[in-house]
Design a protein around this motif. Structure first.
Motif, PDB file in Angstrom:
ATOM      1  N   UNK A  28      42.204  66.131  25.256  1.00 31.81           N
ATOM      2  CA  UNK A  28      42.829  64.820  25.014  1.00 31.81           C
ATOM      3  C   UNK A  28      44.236  65.023  24.436  1.00 31.81           C
ATOM      4  N   UNK A  29      44.354  65.925  23.487  1.00 30.92           N
ATOM      5  CA  UNK A  29      45.680  66.185  22.904  1.00 30.92           C
ATOM      6  C   UNK A  29      46.651  66.703  23.972  1.00 30.92           C
ATOM      7  N   UNK A  30      46.141  67.540  24.854  1.00 32.31           N
ATOM      8  CA  UNK A  30      46.968  68.053  25.953  1.00 32.31           C
ATOM      9  C   UNK A  30      47.406  66.904  26.864  1.00 32.31           C
ATOM     10  N   UNK A  31      46.452  66.024  27.205  1.00 35.00           N
ATOM     11  CA  UNK A  31      46.785  64.869  28.052  1.00 35.00           C
ATOM     12  C   UNK A  31      47.792  63.950  27.367  1.00 35.00           C
ATOM     13  N   UNK A  32      47.641  63.766  26.060  1.00 29.50           N
ATOM     14  CA  UNK A  32      48.547  62.857  25.365  1.00 29.50           C
ATOM     15  C   UNK A  32      49.961  63.428  25.283  1.00 29.50           C
ATOM     16  N   UNK A  33      50.060  64.736  25.085  1.00 30.89           N
ATOM     17  CA  UNK A  33      51.393  65.358  25.095  1.00 30.89           C
ATOM     18  C   UNK A  33      52.027  65.224  26.476  1.00 30.89           C
ATOM     19  N   UNK A  34      51.199  65.369  27.525  1.00 30.08           N
ATOM     20  CA  UNK A  34      51.712  65.253  28.893  1.00 30.08           C
ATOM     21  C   UNK A  34      52.108  63.811  29.212  1.00 30.08           C
ATOM     22  N   UNK A  35      51.283  62.861  28.755  1.00 27.42           N
ATOM     23  CA  UNK A  35      51.618  61.446  28.958  1.00 27.42           C
ATOM     24  C   UNK A  35      52.985  61.137  28.343  1.00 27.42           C
ATOM     25  N   UNK A  36      53.195  61.604  27.114  1.00 31.51           N
ATOM     26  CA  UNK A  36      54.466  61.350  26.421  1.00 31.51           C
ATOM     27  C   UNK A  36      55.624  62.000  27.170  1.00 31.51           C
ATOM     28  N   UNK A  37      55.421  63.228  27.640  1.00 31.68           N
ATOM     29  CA  UNK A  37      56.499  63.920  28.375  1.00 31.68           C
ATOM     30  C   UNK A  37      56.848  63.164  29.658  1.00 31.68           C
ATOM     31  N   UNK A  38      55.825  62.685  30.381  1.00 33.85           N
ATOM     32  CA  UNK A  38      56.083  61.977  31.640  1.00 33.85           C
ATOM     33  C   UNK A  38      56.673  60.594  31.392  1.00 33.85           C
ATOM     34  N   UNK A  39      56.241  59.957  30.308  1.00 39.60           N
ATOM     35  CA  UNK A  39      56.820  58.652  29.958  1.00 39.60           C
ATOM     36  C   UNK A  39      58.296  58.830  29.589  1.00 39.60           C
ATOM     37  N   UNK A  40      58.600  59.855  28.811  1.00 38.20           N
ATOM     38  CA  UNK A  40      60.006  60.118  28.465  1.00 38.20           C
ATOM     39  C   UNK A  40      60.830  60.435  29.709  1.00 38.20           C
ATOM     40  N   UNK A  83      42.687  59.317  32.095  1.00 40.83           N
ATOM     41  CA  UNK A  83      41.637  58.344  31.785  1.00 40.83           C
ATOM     42  C   UNK A  83      40.284  58.843  32.299  1.00 40.83           C
ATOM     43  N   UNK A  84      40.268  59.433  33.491  1.00 38.79           N
ATOM     44  CA  UNK A  84      39.006  59.921  34.063  1.00 38.79           C
ATOM     45  C   UNK A  84      38.407  61.017  33.179  1.00 38.79           C
ATOM     46  N   UNK A  85      39.256  61.881  32.624  1.00 44.81           N
ATOM     47  CA  UNK A  85      38.737  62.949  31.754  1.00 44.81           C
ATOM     48  C   UNK A  85      38.132  62.352  30.482  1.00 44.81           C
ATOM     49  N   UNK A  86      38.786  61.354  29.889  1.00 45.50           N
ATOM     50  CA  UNK A  86      38.207  60.712  28.696  1.00 45.50           C
ATOM     51  C   UNK A  86      36.888  60.015  29.054  1.00 45.50           C
ATOM     52  N   UNK A  87      36.837  59.410  30.221  1.00 45.79           N
ATOM     53  CA  UNK A  87      35.630  58.676  30.610  1.00 45.79           C
ATOM     54  C   UNK A  87      34.468  59.627  30.870  1.00 45.79           C
ATOM     55  N   UNK A  88      34.771  60.809  31.400  1.00 43.07           N
ATOM     56  CA  UNK A  88      33.727  61.814  31.604  1.00 43.07           C
ATOM     57  C   UNK A  88      33.173  62.261  30.246  1.00 43.07           C
ATOM     58  N   UNK A  89      34.060  62.421  29.262  1.00 46.60           N
ATOM     59  CA  UNK A  89      33.612  62.790  27.908  1.00 46.60           C
ATOM     60  C   UNK A  89      32.729  61.688  27.320  1.00 46.60           C
ATOM     61  N   UNK A  90      33.177  60.430  27.475  1.00 46.95           N
ATOM     62  CA  UNK A  90      32.380  59.302  26.940  1.00 46.95           C
ATOM     63  C   UNK A  90      30.980  59.303  27.517  1.00 46.95           C
TER      64      UNK A  90
END
Ligand SMILES: [Fe+2]
Ligand SMILES: [Fe+2]
Length: 131
Positions: A19-31, A56-63
């Motif tokens: 999740x932390x990896x995805x969030x860092x990537x989300x921020x990089x792509x948003x920037x 989102x799919x990775x978080x949903x698989x974890x859920x």
């Protein structure tokens, strides 16, 4: 040059590595999207969308794997924001560039922080108790 929409920092960690990896990537792509010129903006927006579907799919698989108690709520919010982002992507094709830039620079960063602080953080905390 436009200011960064968001900056990654350790304070954003929820301590689930993917999740932390995805969030860092989300921020990089948003920037990258907020900094793109008009010619590069559609491809930058597409890259953000592609990432977000997978994130989102990775978080949903974890859920599903840990039986997160509020998965319907969290999944529903993912579906809502993906629909919203796809709608803004079509606005870009319609030539509403300023409207799309405001969404990427203001609305989406605020949404991300709120979502990280609530649903993603709760999901991560629940998952960490289960392992
Ligand atoms: Fe997330
Ligand atoms: Fe999420």
């Amino acid at each position: 040059m436009t200011a960064l929409a968001l900056a990654w920092s350790d304070s954003l960690k929820v301590n689930v590595e993917f999740i932390d990896h995805d969030h860092a990537e989300f921020i990089a792509l948003l920037n990258a999207a907020t900094q793109a010129d008009d010619a590069a903006l559609p491809a930058a927006f597409d890259a953000l969308l592609t990432h977000t579907v997978e994130h989102f799919a990775r978080e949903e698989e974890l859920m599903d794997r840990v039986g997160f108690f509020a998965s319907d709520c969290h999944k529903g919010e993912h579906a809502r924001v993906l629909n919203e982002a796809r709608r803004f992507r079509t606005h870009l094709d319609g030539g509403n560039v300023a409207y799309v830039r405001a969404y990427l620079a203001d609305h989406l960063p605020q949404w991300f922080i709120l979502h990280r602080n609530t649903m993603d953080n709760a999901t991560a905390a629940f998952a960490l108790q289960k392992v």
